[in-house]
Design a protein around this motif. Structure first.
Motif: not given
Length: 269
Positions: A124-138
């Protein structure tokens, strides 16, 4: 795995007919064993059946992208792996690109679950990085980290069944190491922030159904839809199960926190 290895993996795996999700502390195994696959929250104070229910595959719920202090492995994680917070659920966000995270995950998170008897995992929570990844590199860094995590688990435990909750963007790289893909809230959802059941907007449903068609067409993986109805609303559960099946997906319906066992998904209508 190569594509041929994927074929061998598929031949050795039973076809997915039905699945239940239960995150409570006191599972009723006599009811859950009616399902072919069952996902449990492993932090509960119970032991898996050892001499019964041999036809049921027990899978452990595992949060990949987030962690709380209640997890046994939390204190062993370097603090700089935590890069944010999910305020809605009160959990901390993990940097999937952190060096050492894939090995730590396989050895400190997954290995103890295998020793406890689990035969697979619901990631689960495989897309949670989208909560803090504000740029394409991250974003790309975290996607590569998630791919490394799944590959590391597969390397350590190649026979384990891995089911992803979404993770659509990862599938081109790791579809041959995945048993199935799931997503939540196709028709009926649960809003933790509002504390209520909600109808899913048509645009959101159309997007999910498009993803499901791609998963089935491109990778040949079964797709599971998990929806939410109030426990007392039996008609809601049966109606949603029927609608999910009508879209060619494998259904499961429960309450908003998956704390009740619902047998509606076993009905034949």
């Amino acid at each position: 795995m190569t594509s041929c290895a994927r074929c061998a993996y598929a031949r050795s795996s039973p076809a997915l007919r039905n699945i239940a999700f239960f995150y409570g502390n006191t599972p009723d195994f006599s009811e859950l064993e009616k399902y072919q696959f069952v996902v449990l929250e492993p932090s509960g104070q119970f032991k898996l059946p050892t001499n019964r229910g041999q036809g049921t595959h027990w899978l452990a719920y595992v949060s990949v992208g987030e962690v709380t202090s209640l997890r046994d492995y939390y204190s062993a994680m370097p603090k700089n792996w935590v890069v944010g917070r999910n305020t809605e659920w009160g959990s901390e966000l993990i940097d999937q690109g952190a060096p050492g995270w894939p090995v730590f995950f396989a050895e400190r998170v997954i290995a103890p679950l295998v020793q406890s008897g689990y035969r697979g995992f619901f990631f689960d929570t495989l897309d949670s990085y989208q909560l803090f990844a504000t740029d394409e590199k991250t974003r790309l860094r975290n996607q590569r980290g998630l791919i490394a995590v799944i590959r590391e688990v597969n390397k350590h435990f190649p026979s384990a069944k891995i089911i992803l909750n979404r993770g659509f963007e990862l599938l081109p790289q790791i579809h041959d190491q995945v048993y199935a893909v799931a997503f939540e809230s196709l028709f009926k959802g649960w809003s933790e922030a509002r504390g209520m059941y909600v109808d899913v907007p048509q645009d959101d449903r159309s997007w999910l159904l498009d993803r499901a068609r791609i998963v089935k067409r491109n990778y040949g993986l079964p797709v599971i839809a998990i929806d939410y109805c109030a426990p007392a609303d039996k008609q809601c559960a049966h109606d949603v199960v029927r609608r999910i099946r009508g879209d060619g997906l494998i259904p499961y319906v429960s309450d908003g926190h998956l704390l009740t066992i619902n047998l509606a998904a076993l009905s034949k209508d």
